[in-house]
Structure formats: C-alpha cells, structure tokens
Design an enzyme around this catalytic site. Structure first.
Site, PDB file in Angstrom:
ATOM      1  N   THR A   7       0.855  -1.198   0.000  1.00 26.33           N
ATOM      2  CA  THR A   7       0.000   0.000   0.000  1.00 26.33           C
ATOM      3  C   THR A   7       0.882   1.235   0.000  1.00 26.33           C
ATOM      4  O   THR A   7       1.935   1.251   0.632  1.00 26.33           O
ATOM      5  CB  THR A   7      -0.961   0.044   1.204  1.00 26.33           C
ATOM      6  OG1 THR A   7      -1.736   1.254   1.114  1.00 26.33           O
ATOM      7  CG2 THR A   7      -0.250   0.018   2.546  1.00 26.33           C
ATOM      8  N   LYS A  12      -3.171   3.393   6.101  1.00 26.47           N
ATOM      9  CA  LYS A  12      -3.524   1.968   6.040  1.00 26.47           C
ATOM     10  C   LYS A  12      -2.418   1.124   6.677  1.00 26.47           C
ATOM     11  O   LYS A  12      -2.697   0.209   7.455  1.00 26.47           O
ATOM     12  CB  LYS A  12      -3.665   1.521   4.578  1.00 26.47           C
ATOM     13  CG  LYS A  12      -4.898   1.990   3.854  1.00 26.47           C
ATOM     14  CD  LYS A  12      -4.926   1.313   2.473  1.00 26.47           C
ATOM     15  CE  LYS A  12      -5.995   1.811   1.566  1.00 26.47           C
ATOM     16  NZ  LYS A  12      -5.953   1.177   0.235  1.00 26.47           N
ATOM     17  N   ASP A  72      -8.252  -2.471  -0.987  1.00 32.13           N
ATOM     18  CA  ASP A  72      -8.979  -1.404  -1.671  1.00 32.13           C
ATOM     19  C   ASP A  72     -10.186  -1.080  -0.808  1.00 32.13           C
ATOM     20  O   ASP A  72     -10.908  -1.979  -0.376  1.00 32.13           O
ATOM     21  CB  ASP A  72      -9.415  -1.790  -3.086  1.00 32.13           C
ATOM     22  CG  ASP A  72      -9.734  -0.534  -3.892  1.00 32.13           C
ATOM     23  OD1 ASP A  72      -8.784   0.258  -4.148  1.00 32.13           O
ATOM     24  OD2 ASP A  72     -10.900  -0.311  -4.244  1.00 32.13           O
TER      25      ASP A  72
HETATM   26  P1  ITT Z   1      -3.216   2.099  -2.015  1.00 32.92           P
HETATM   27  O1  ITT Z   1      -4.072   1.817  -3.229  1.00 32.92           O
HETATM   28  O2  ITT Z   1      -1.778   2.256  -2.353  1.00 32.92           O
HETATM   29  O3  ITT Z   1      -3.419   1.091  -0.916  1.00 32.92           O
HETATM   30  P2  ITT Z   1      -4.956   4.422  -1.689  1.00 32.92           P
HETATM   31  O4  ITT Z   1      -5.095   5.455  -0.599  1.00 32.92           O
HETATM   32  O5  ITT Z   1      -4.904   4.922  -3.112  1.00 32.92           O
HETATM   33  O6  ITT Z   1      -3.660   3.523  -1.371  1.00 32.92           O
HETATM   34  P3  ITT Z   1      -7.557   3.219  -2.143  1.00 32.92           P
HETATM   35  O7  ITT Z   1      -7.545   3.364  -3.617  1.00 32.92           O
HETATM   36  O8  ITT Z   1      -8.056   1.931  -1.550  1.00 32.92           O
HETATM   37  O9  ITT Z   1      -6.096   3.372  -1.522  1.00 32.92           O
HETATM   38  O10 ITT Z   1      -8.380   4.445  -1.529  1.00 32.92           O
HETATM   39  C1  ITT Z   1      -8.859   4.385  -0.248  1.00 32.92           C
HETATM   40  C2  ITT Z   1      -9.372   5.758   0.184  1.00 32.92           C
HETATM   41  O11 ITT Z   1     -10.605   5.575   0.907  1.00 32.92           O
HETATM   42  C3  ITT Z   1      -8.399   6.418   1.140  1.00 32.92           C
HETATM   43  O12 ITT Z   1      -7.482   7.230   0.463  1.00 32.92           O
HETATM   44  C4  ITT Z   1      -9.339   7.199   2.068  1.00 32.92           C
HETATM   45  O13 ITT Z   1      -9.659   8.425   1.468  1.00 32.92           O
HETATM   46  C5  ITT Z   1     -10.597   6.327   2.090  1.00 32.92           C
HETATM   47  N1  ITT Z   1     -10.556   5.390   3.239  1.00 32.92           N
HETATM   48  C6  ITT Z   1     -10.357   4.033   3.192  1.00 32.92           C
HETATM   49  N2  ITT Z   1     -10.330   3.507   4.434  1.00 32.92           N
HETATM   50  C7  ITT Z   1     -10.499   4.535   5.280  1.00 32.92           C
HETATM   51  C8  ITT Z   1     -10.526   4.643   6.687  1.00 32.92           C
HETATM   52  O14 ITT Z   1     -10.339   3.591   7.477  1.00 32.92           O
HETATM   53  N3  ITT Z   1     -10.724   5.851   7.210  1.00 32.92           N
HETATM   54  C9  ITT Z   1     -10.887   6.934   6.435  1.00 32.92           C
HETATM   55  N4  ITT Z   1     -10.847   6.932   5.100  1.00 32.92           N
HETATM   56  C10 ITT Z   1     -10.651   5.738   4.518  1.00 32.92           C
END
Ligand code: ITT
Length: 193
Positions: A7, A12, A72
C-alpha cells in the site's frame, strides 16, 4: 511466515501493523513490499473494491516470492448513491488531499438530512501474480456536518460511529480497529492464514 503488504497509504499501513500486533502476530511477519515506491502503481479500473483489491494484489505480488496482500477501500454515502465509493482516494481529483476530499463530500451533502454511510474494505491475498482469496467487510455510520478529531486518516473525521458516540477521527486507533471495515476484513484474512 512472511506476508508482504502493498500500500502507498501510510494510514492503512499503520492500521495493518496495529491489527497484526493485536493478534499477537499469529506467527505472521508483516513486512511492506520492498521497493514499492519505485514500482509504477497499477490503474485501478475495477468497478468494485474486491476487483480493485484483486488487481492490486495480483500486480504487486509479481514483485516478490512471498505472500502479499493489498487493500482497496473507501466510503459509500447513501444519499450520494454510493459515491465516492471506489473513487474515494481521488474524489476531488487525481492528486486530492484528504482535506480536499472531505470538503467535497461535505459540500455534496450540504443541507441533506440523509447522512447514512459505510466504510468498505476488500483485502486480496496473492502469490506470484495469482489471486488466492478476497476478504471484504464494512462498518455503518453517519456523515457529520463538520470534521471532528485528528486520529486516523481520510474521511475518519467525518464518519460518526454511533456505538462510540463520536467520529473515527475522535477514536483511538486501537478502538477503531475492533469495529472497522479494515479491522474486520483483515481478521478474516488472518483466520484464513
Ligand atoms: P493504495 O491503493 O496504495 O493502498 P490508496 O489510498 O490509493 O492507497 P484506495 O484506492 O483503496 O487506496 O483508496 C482508499 C481511500 O478511501 C483512502 O485514500 C481514504 O480516502 C478512504 N478510506 C479508506 N479507508 C479509510 C478509513 O479507514 N478511514 C478513512 N478513510 C478511509
């Protein structure tokens, strides 16, 4: 057993570390994927969290011999018909900050009494480019009208979790993980391992 996590989101990764600690490691040695910063990110073209998690896990697992998982996740707001959904990280644009995404979702909900929302997390496990499994879970809450608290990341300060009487931004990380989409999805993966 070494398990790699791929990630680019430090929020995360912090949570994954905490969850593995909470499970006493379970014989699992969690490590980030080495050299991740130098690997071009795959395009997240899936229509669902599970499809994107699988796509990321398969892609990144080709760069290691070890088991690897990817996450994701995102926020689904009922009044916005599930948006920002799989676009949660880039809701306000391709390089959007958490603050910009939060401002956009608050603006989209301005004046609305319908504030039900959920966080969803899919975690996919892969080895050598092959998908081994996908684990999904969710947590239900309400969108606040302003950001509250500085714990967590992303939309946490806007997500009111009724049983705790506060937002995830006001919730200590150890407590969030007991009920969160990510905590529960990872618990499913750990049971499988
Ligand atoms: P990776 O793909 O590299 O893991 P990313 O941040 O781009 O990183 P995602 O595409 O899965 O990952 O986007 C997830 C988004 O959803 C994240 O950037 C947050 O804005 C939101 N999100 C996910 N889980 C969350 C949480 O526990 N608390 C708050 N926001 C969250």
């Amino acid at each position: 057993m070494i398990v790699r996590c791929a990630t680019t989101n430090p929020g995360k990764l912090r949570e994954f570390r905490l969850i593995f600690e909470a499970y006493g490691g379970g014989g699992i040695d969690l490590r980030p994927l080495e050299g991740l910063a130098a690997i071009a990110a795959p395009e997240e073209t899936g229509a669902t969290f599970a499809a994107n998690a699988a796509l990321k896990a398969c892609y990144y697992s080709a760069f290691t011999e070890d088991l690897l998982f990817a996450d994701d996740s995102g926020l689904e707001v009922e009044a916005l018909r599930g948006a920002p959904g799989v676009y949660s990280a880039r809701y306000a644009g391709p390089a959007a900050t958490d603050a910009e995404n939060n401002a956009k979702v608050l603006a989209a909900l301005a004046g609305s009494q319908e504030r039900a929302a959920r966080f969803v997390c899919s975690i996919a496990l892969a080895r050598g480019g092959k998908l081994l499994g996908t684990f999904t879970d969710a947590v239900e809450g309400w969108m606040t009208e302003e950001a509250r608290g500085s714990f967590g990341f992303g939309y946490d300060p806007l997500f009111y979790y009724e049983p705790f009487g506060g937002t995830f931004g006001e919730t200590a990380p150890e407590r969030k993980l007991l009920v969160s989409h990510r905590g529960k999805a990872l618990a499913r993966l750990i049971r499988e391992l």
